[in-house]
Design a protein around this motif. Structure first.
Motif, PDB file in Angstrom:
ATOM      1  N   PHE A  37      -9.548  13.345 -19.485  1.00 25.70           N
ATOM      2  CA  PHE A  37      -9.724  12.714 -18.106  1.00 25.70           C
ATOM      3  C   PHE A  37      -8.807  13.484 -17.195  1.00 25.70           C
ATOM      4  CE2 PHE A  37     -11.659   9.758 -20.535  1.00 25.70           C
ATOM      5  CZ  PHE A  37     -12.387   8.960 -19.969  1.00 25.70           C
ATOM      6  N   GLY A  38      -9.301  13.770 -15.984  1.00 27.72           N
ATOM      7  CA  GLY A  38      -8.487  14.453 -14.917  1.00 27.72           C
ATOM      8  C   GLY A  38      -8.106  13.059 -13.966  1.00 27.72           C
ATOM      9  N   ALA A  39      -6.805  13.293 -13.319  1.00 30.50           N
ATOM     10  CA  ALA A  39      -6.420  12.353 -12.207  1.00 30.50           C
ATOM     11  C   ALA A  39      -5.646  13.115 -11.070  1.00 30.50           C
ATOM     12  CB  ALA A  39      -5.459  11.468 -13.000  1.00 30.50           C
ATOM     13  N   TYR A  40      -5.429  12.520 -10.063  1.00 33.23           N
ATOM     14  CA  TYR A  40      -4.788  12.839  -8.825  1.00 33.23           C
ATOM     15  C   TYR A  40      -3.842  11.406  -8.789  1.00 33.23           C
ATOM     16  CZ  TYR A  40      -7.452  17.054  -8.170  1.00 33.23           C
ATOM     17  OH  TYR A  40      -8.214  18.083  -8.089  1.00 33.23           O
ATOM     18  N   ILE A  41      -2.436  11.673  -8.735  1.00 33.43           N
ATOM     19  CA  ILE A  41      -1.768  10.701  -8.079  1.00 33.43           C
ATOM     20  C   ILE A  41      -0.756  11.363  -7.116  1.00 33.43           C
ATOM     21  CG2 ILE A  41       0.024  11.098 -10.021  1.00 33.43           C
ATOM     22  CD1 ILE A  41       0.799   8.002 -10.007  1.00 33.43           C
ATOM     23  N   GLY A  42      -0.659  10.434  -6.097  1.00 33.95           N
ATOM     24  CA  GLY A  42       0.187  11.231  -4.896  1.00 33.95           C
ATOM     25  C   GLY A  42       0.640  10.059  -4.086  1.00 33.95           C
ATOM     26  N   GLY A  43       1.714  10.628  -3.476  1.00 30.57           N
ATOM     27  CA  GLY A  43       2.569   9.793  -2.466  1.00 30.57           C
ATOM     28  C   GLY A  43       2.538  10.636  -1.062  1.00 30.57           C
ATOM     29  N   PRO A  44       3.343   9.960  -0.160  1.00 26.93           N
ATOM     30  CA  PRO A  44       3.570  10.654   1.164  1.00 26.93           C
ATOM     31  C   PRO A  44       4.011  12.181   1.052  1.00 26.93           C
ATOM     32  CG  PRO A  44       4.903   8.724   0.805  1.00 26.93           C
ATOM     33  CD  PRO A  44       4.050   8.901  -0.330  1.00 26.93           C
ATOM     34  N   ASP A  45       4.821  12.548   0.045  1.00 30.72           N
ATOM     35  CA  ASP A  45       5.332  13.965  -0.123  1.00 30.72           C
ATOM     36  C   ASP A  45       4.604  14.724  -1.014  1.00 30.72           C
ATOM     37  OD1 ASP A  45       7.089  12.688   1.557  1.00 30.72           O
ATOM     38  OD2 ASP A  45       8.452  12.212  -0.309  1.00 30.72           O
ATOM     39  N   GLU A  46       4.007  14.396  -2.068  1.00 31.04           N
ATOM     40  CA  GLU A  46       3.361  15.336  -3.007  1.00 31.04           C
ATOM     41  C   GLU A  46       2.255  14.711  -3.796  1.00 31.04           C
ATOM     42  OE1 GLU A  46       6.901  16.314  -4.825  1.00 31.04           O
ATOM     43  OE2 GLU A  46       6.631  15.136  -6.687  1.00 31.04           O
ATOM     44  N   LYS A 103       9.810   9.217  -7.595  1.00 33.61           N
ATOM     45  CA  LYS A 103       9.405   9.461  -6.473  1.00 33.61           C
ATOM     46  C   LYS A 103       8.830   8.140  -5.683  1.00 33.61           C
ATOM     47  CE  LYS A 103       8.972  13.161  -4.971  1.00 33.61           C
ATOM     48  NZ  LYS A 103       9.693  13.824  -3.848  1.00 33.61           N
ATOM     49  N   TYR A 104       8.236   7.273  -6.466  1.00 29.38           N
ATOM     50  CA  TYR A 104       7.391   6.122  -6.163  1.00 29.38           C
ATOM     51  C   TYR A 104       8.493   5.135  -5.513  1.00 29.38           C
ATOM     52  CZ  TYR A 104       5.248   1.623  -5.858  1.00 29.38           C
ATOM     53  OH  TYR A 104       4.825   0.233  -5.625  1.00 29.38           O
ATOM     54  N   SER A 105       9.478   5.138  -6.161  1.00 27.92           N
ATOM     55  CA  SER A 105      10.446   4.147  -5.898  1.00 27.92           C
ATOM     56  C   SER A 105      11.207   4.226  -4.672  1.00 27.92           C
ATOM     57  CB  SER A 105      11.569   3.835  -7.250  1.00 27.92           C
ATOM     58  OG  SER A 105      10.877   3.505  -8.280  1.00 27.92           O
ATOM     59  N   LYS A 106      11.607   5.688  -4.518  1.00 30.32           N
ATOM     60  CA  LYS A 106      11.948   5.950  -2.939  1.00 30.32           C
ATOM     61  C   LYS A 106      11.376   5.677  -1.977  1.00 30.32           C
ATOM     62  CE  LYS A 106      14.796   9.566  -5.215  1.00 30.32           C
ATOM     63  NZ  LYS A 106      14.973  11.040  -5.677  1.00 30.32           N
ATOM     64  N   ASN A 107       9.801   5.583  -2.171  1.00 27.86           N
ATOM     65  CA  ASN A 107       9.101   5.395  -0.896  1.00 27.86           C
ATOM     66  C   ASN A 107       7.654   4.743  -1.596  1.00 27.86           C
ATOM     67  OD1 ASN A 107       7.502   5.084   1.128  1.00 27.86           O
ATOM     68  ND2 ASN A 107       7.572   7.004   2.036  1.00 27.86           N
ATOM     69  N   PRO A 108       7.562   3.527  -1.815  1.00 27.53           N
ATOM     70  CA  PRO A 108       6.517   2.900  -2.371  1.00 27.53           C
ATOM     71  C   PRO A 108       5.302   3.047  -1.560  1.00 27.53           C
ATOM     72  CG  PRO A 108       7.894   1.316  -2.150  1.00 27.53           C
ATOM     73  CD  PRO A 108       8.546   2.511  -1.624  1.00 27.53           C
ATOM     74  N   ASN A 109       5.117   3.276  -0.288  1.00 31.11           N
ATOM     75  CA  ASN A 109       4.051   3.143   0.714  1.00 31.11           C
ATOM     76  C   ASN A 109       3.338   4.499   0.659  1.00 31.11           C
ATOM     77  OD1 ASN A 109       4.558   0.762   1.523  1.00 31.11           O
ATOM     78  ND2 ASN A 109       6.164   1.556   2.519  1.00 31.11           N
ATOM     79  N   GLY A 110       1.791   4.033   0.618  1.00 30.32           N
ATOM     80  CA  GLY A 110       0.963   5.315   0.968  1.00 30.32           C
ATOM     81  C   GLY A 110       0.416   6.115  -0.335  1.00 30.32           C
ATOM     82  N   TRP A 111       0.488   5.689  -1.488  1.00 29.41           N
ATOM     83  CA  TRP A 111       0.266   6.102  -2.760  1.00 29.41           C
ATOM     84  C   TRP A 111      -1.089   5.856  -3.222  1.00 29.41           C
ATOM     85  CZ3 TRP A 111       3.314   9.049  -6.318  1.00 29.41           C
ATOM     86  CH2 TRP A 111       4.811   9.305  -5.772  1.00 29.41           C
ATOM     87  N   PRO A 119       3.577  -2.818  -1.393  1.00 33.06           N
ATOM     88  CA  PRO A 119       4.305  -2.344  -2.737  1.00 33.06           C
ATOM     89  C   PRO A 119       5.621  -2.146  -2.470  1.00 33.06           C
ATOM     90  CG  PRO A 119       2.553  -1.081  -1.461  1.00 33.06           C
ATOM     91  CD  PRO A 119       2.851  -1.854  -0.626  1.00 33.06           C
ATOM     92  N   VAL A 120       6.239  -2.359  -3.834  1.00 34.62           N
ATOM     93  CA  VAL A 120       7.623  -2.330  -4.108  1.00 34.62           C
ATOM     94  C   VAL A 120       7.939  -1.486  -5.109  1.00 34.62           C
ATOM     95  CG1 VAL A 120       8.115  -4.554  -2.842  1.00 34.62           C
ATOM     96  CG2 VAL A 120       7.908  -4.470  -5.543  1.00 34.62           C
ATOM     97  N   ALA A 121       9.273  -0.943  -5.172  1.00 34.81           N
ATOM     98  CA  ALA A 121       9.562  -0.286  -6.411  1.00 34.81           C
ATOM     99  C   ALA A 121       9.950  -1.350  -7.468  1.00 34.81           C
ATOM    100  CB  ALA A 121      11.092   0.200  -6.062  1.00 34.81           C
ATOM    101  N   PRO A 122       9.279  -1.228  -8.485  1.00 35.87           N
ATOM    102  CA  PRO A 122       9.567  -2.206  -9.641  1.00 35.87           C
ATOM    103  C   PRO A 122      10.895  -2.419 -10.428  1.00 35.87           C
ATOM    104  CG  PRO A 122       8.466  -0.398 -10.750  1.00 35.87           C
ATOM    105  CD  PRO A 122       8.740  -0.204  -9.170  1.00 35.87           C
ATOM    106  N   VAL A 123      11.274  -3.690 -10.592  1.00 34.21           N
ATOM    107  CA  VAL A 123      12.441  -4.016 -11.438  1.00 34.21           C
ATOM    108  C   VAL A 123      12.171  -4.588 -12.477  1.00 34.21           C
ATOM    109  CG1 VAL A 123      14.555  -5.445 -11.145  1.00 34.21           C
ATOM    110  CG2 VAL A 123      13.448  -4.596  -9.113  1.00 34.21           C
TER     111      VAL A 123
END
Length: 182
Positions: free
Chosen positions: A40-49, A17-25, A131-135
């Protein structure tokens, strides 16, 4: 019905999901509640979810984790991270050298000077790098990870219920993996 994803499956899904759109995470961690058995708890999110996670430990390289999509305003969670979004930022040799130089100077013991160096690190070095998709085979800085107090989060009753279910299921996973776990 809420779908839970575990470990590598969850990591792969989120990276795709991140690799498709790496902005706004954003990636926000918070310490366990007393009833969470130390998870521990965490929230990880991007533009869509946004995903809500439970992690057995942040102190080991391959923690046991479990997550589910959460009904969370990703923008509000992202605001906890300050001025720079979470992501992978490609580091060329010059940037990596400058990062190492700043980091070696940042343990001065002078709190004001350390904060100044941290601001310099973020504002002058990391912020300009998108931010970029890692290679595989490239060098990256990953982050920021925001570690916050639970009181900084406004957790709804639905999120609390999901958190409780994630804790229960993670406890089962840990017990299956480590038979001596209480």
């Amino acid at each position: 019905m809420v779908e839970f994803l575990e470990g590598k499956t969850l990591s792969k899904y989120l990276l795709d999901k991140y690799s498709k759109n790496p902005n706004g995470w954003s990636f926000t961690l918070f310490p366990p509640a007393k009833e969470d058995n130390g998870f521990f708890g965490a929230y990880i999110g991007g533009p869509d979810e946004t995903w809500q996670l439970k992690i057995d430990s942040i102190f080991k390289p391959s923690p046991i984790m479990l997550g589910a999509k959460a009904d969370v305003d990703a923008g509000r969670i992202g605001n906890l991270g300050g001025t720079i979004s979470y992501g992978y930022r490609r580091l060329n040799q010059k940037v990596a050298f400058e990062l190492l130089k700043v980091l070696s100077e940042s343990t001065t013991g002078n709190e004001e000077k350390d904060r100044s160096l941290d601001r310099y690190l973020v504002e002058r070095i990391l912020r300009p790098i998108s931010p970029v998709a890692p290679v595989q085979g490239e060098s990256y800085a990953e982050g920021p990870f925001v570690l916050t107090n639970r009181s900084q989060l406004t957790i709804t009753s639905g999120q609390k219920q999901l958190e409780d279910r994630l804790s229960t299921e993670l406890r089962k996973l840990v017990r299956n993996r480590y038979s001596s776990y209480g």
